[in-house]
Design a protein around this motif. Structure first.
Motif, PDB file in Angstrom:
ATOM      1  N   GLU A   1     -25.060 -16.565 -57.030  1.00 30.34           N
ATOM      2  CA  GLU A   1     -25.087 -16.684 -55.575  1.00 30.34           C
ATOM      3  C   GLU A   1     -26.436 -17.216 -55.103  1.00 30.34           C
ATOM      4  O   GLU A   1     -27.452 -17.056 -55.779  1.00 30.34           O
ATOM      5  CB  GLU A   1     -24.836 -15.313 -54.937  1.00 30.34           C
ATOM      6  N   GLN A   2     -26.429 -17.820 -53.938  1.00 27.57           N
ATOM      7  CA  GLN A   2     -27.668 -18.324 -53.354  1.00 27.57           C
ATOM      8  C   GLN A   2     -28.537 -17.179 -52.847  1.00 27.57           C
ATOM      9  O   GLN A   2     -28.034 -16.207 -52.275  1.00 27.57           O
ATOM     10  CB  GLN A   2     -27.365 -19.244 -52.170  1.00 27.57           C
TER      11      GLN A   2
ATOM     12  N   SER B   1     -31.541 -20.917 -46.775  1.00 23.70           N
ATOM     13  CA  SER B   1     -30.578 -21.155 -45.695  1.00 23.70           C
ATOM     14  C   SER B   1     -31.171 -20.823 -44.333  1.00 23.70           C
ATOM     15  O   SER B   1     -30.843 -21.474 -43.330  1.00 23.70           O
ATOM     16  CB  SER B   1     -29.309 -20.321 -45.914  1.00 23.70           C
TER      17      SER B   1
ATOM     18  N   THR C   1     -21.900 -13.729 -48.868  1.00 23.41           N
ATOM     19  CA  THR C   1     -22.629 -14.457 -49.903  1.00 23.41           C
ATOM     20  C   THR C   1     -22.019 -15.847 -50.083  1.00 23.41           C
ATOM     21  O   THR C   1     -20.917 -16.126 -49.605  1.00 23.41           O
ATOM     22  CB  THR C   1     -22.586 -13.698 -51.233  1.00 23.41           C
ATOM     23  N   VAL C   2     -22.752 -16.710 -50.798  1.00 19.61           N
ATOM     24  CA  VAL C   2     -22.287 -18.077 -51.016  1.00 19.61           C
ATOM     25  C   VAL C   2     -22.752 -18.534 -52.394  1.00 19.61           C
ATOM     26  O   VAL C   2     -23.873 -18.222 -52.802  1.00 19.61           O
ATOM     27  CB  VAL C   2     -22.794 -19.015 -49.890  1.00 19.61           C
TER      28      VAL C   2
ATOM     29  N   VAL D   1     -22.403 -26.540 -47.785  1.00 24.84           N
ATOM     30  CA  VAL D   1     -22.281 -25.650 -46.635  1.00 24.84           C
ATOM     31  C   VAL D   1     -22.352 -26.480 -45.352  1.00 24.84           C
ATOM     32  O   VAL D   1     -22.877 -27.593 -45.350  1.00 24.84           O
ATOM     33  CB  VAL D   1     -23.374 -24.557 -46.636  1.00 24.84           C
TER      34      VAL D   1
ATOM     35  N   THR E   1     -21.542 -21.973 -42.558  1.00 24.23           N
ATOM     36  CA  THR E   1     -20.261 -21.593 -43.138  1.00 24.23           C
ATOM     37  C   THR E   1     -20.058 -22.270 -44.483  1.00 24.23           C
ATOM     38  O   THR E   1     -20.636 -23.321 -44.773  1.00 24.23           O
ATOM     39  CB  THR E   1     -19.088 -21.963 -42.207  1.00 24.23           C
ATOM     40  N   TYR E   2     -19.196 -21.660 -45.296  1.00 23.13           N
ATOM     41  CA  TYR E   2     -18.789 -22.229 -46.576  1.00 23.13           C
ATOM     42  C   TYR E   2     -17.273 -22.153 -46.651  1.00 23.13           C
ATOM     43  O   TYR E   2     -16.694 -21.064 -46.583  1.00 23.13           O
ATOM     44  CB  TYR E   2     -19.425 -21.452 -47.736  1.00 23.13           C
ATOM     45  N   GLN E   3     -16.626 -23.303 -46.733  1.00 24.20           N
ATOM     46  CA  GLN E   3     -15.165 -23.406 -46.756  1.00 24.20           C
ATOM     47  C   GLN E   3     -14.544 -22.640 -45.586  1.00 24.20           C
ATOM     48  O   GLN E   3     -13.538 -21.946 -45.727  1.00 24.20           O
ATOM     49  CB  GLN E   3     -14.611 -22.907 -48.094  1.00 24.20           C
TER      50      GLN E   3
ATOM     51  N   ARG F   1     -15.684 -20.079 -44.038  1.00 24.26           N
ATOM     52  CA  ARG F   1     -16.055 -18.662 -43.981  1.00 24.26           C
ATOM     53  C   ARG F   1     -17.499 -18.514 -43.517  1.00 24.26           C
ATOM     54  O   ARG F   1     -18.381 -19.201 -44.009  1.00 24.26           O
ATOM     55  CB  ARG F   1     -15.868 -18.022 -45.355  1.00 24.26           C
TER      56      ARG F   1
ATOM     57  N   VAL G   1     -21.218 -17.361 -43.259  1.00 15.35           N
ATOM     58  CA  VAL G   1     -22.220 -16.866 -44.213  1.00 15.35           C
ATOM     59  C   VAL G   1     -23.437 -16.313 -43.479  1.00 15.35           C
ATOM     60  O   VAL G   1     -23.886 -15.199 -43.748  1.00 15.35           O
ATOM     61  CB  VAL G   1     -22.647 -17.983 -45.183  1.00 15.35           C
TER      62      VAL G   1
END
Length: 261
Positions: free
Chosen positions: A26-27, A32, A64-65, A71, A92-94, A96, A98
């Motif tokens: 995870e990042q 970010s 988490t991402v 992103v 967001t990621y896909q 979702r 974050v």
């Protein structure tokens, strides 16, 4: 290589330097935070409000991402104005959520005649010994940070952080965005408990600035507190090489029996 590469106007690919620290897949959320600050400033400038400066950055971590994914960031103005604005940016990621960031932007006035602070300075970076945070934390982000630290006791330290890794490939960012991308490192530079046995990730971060950061180093005077029922707090006074410039706080969820994994 930078922390992120731009894919489109609103999309960015996270690179290997964003990895860790609680989970290597995870990042680390710190870069970010810098990216969101940069997106807020770009939107501000595009709207012709470049005269406004950031007084507060507040981040809520929603999830988490993974590392090495794309992103997206969307920015909207919640309270427009020529002297004060409240701006929100969502990462967001896909689809979702974050991170949700909010920034108060304020008009500058000449208050040099009144400049001063009751906050105490910390020793300059050249007066503190080098310390390798990779001895405690894994991951690409921690490995990318240079740290000089003096620890009084577990959970209490003064330290300076800088990085040679740019936030974005071939794109200039402000000193504020660069510093914002390092702020979240505060929860981990002076641990009160062993992170291999007790997890204490932060849920948020709020930073207030009374001066715009200058220079390549950002300094922290940090105290970590843990209460009796699973809640903790990491609180830091933020410095640049001119002295104190603000403060930040991070809410912690403290989980015995968990840890780095």
């Amino acid at each position: 290589m930078s922390y992120f590469s731009r894919v489109s106007d609103h999309s960015y690919r996270a690179n290997e330097h964003t990895g860790g620290a609680w989970n290597l897949a995870e990042q680390h959320i710190a870069p970010s935070f810098g990216l969101l600050a940069h997106a807020i400033e770009m939107d501000r400038d595009a709207r012709g409000n470049g005269h406004l400066v950031t007084a507060r950055l507040s981040y809520d971590i929603l999830g988490t991402v993974p590392v090495d994914v794309v992103v997206d960031i969307d920015v909207r103005v919640l309270r427009p104005g020529r002297t004060i604005e409240l701006v929100e940016a969502a990462l967001t990621y896909q689809g979702r959520g974050v991170v949700l960031a909010r920034a108060w932007l304020m008009k500058q006035y000449d208050t040099a005649a009144f400049r001063g602070s009751g906050l105490r300075p910390i020793p300059p970076p050249q007066d503190l010994p080098a310390w390798d945070p990779s001895r405690v934390w894994p991951g690409g982000f921690i490995a990318s940070a240079e740290v000089r630290r003096a620890e009084d006791e577990p959970g209490r330290a003064a330290y300076w952080v800088r990085t040679s890794v740019p936030l974005l490939d071939d794109e200039a960012v402000s000193s504020l965005a660069r510093v914002a991308g390092l702020l979240d490192i505060a929860n981990g530079m002076t641990v009160r408990v062993d992170p291999r046995q007790v997890a204490f990730p932060n849920l948020d971060l709020t930073a207030h600035f009374f001066a715009t950061p200058v220079g390549e180093w950002v300094g922290f005077d940090t105290a970590v507190s843990i209460g009796p029922s699973g809640i903790g707090l990491t609180h830091s006074i933020i410095h640049d090489e001119t002295g104190p410039i603000g403060a930040l706080s991070q809410s912690l969820t403290v989980r015995p029996g968990a840890g780095i994994g």
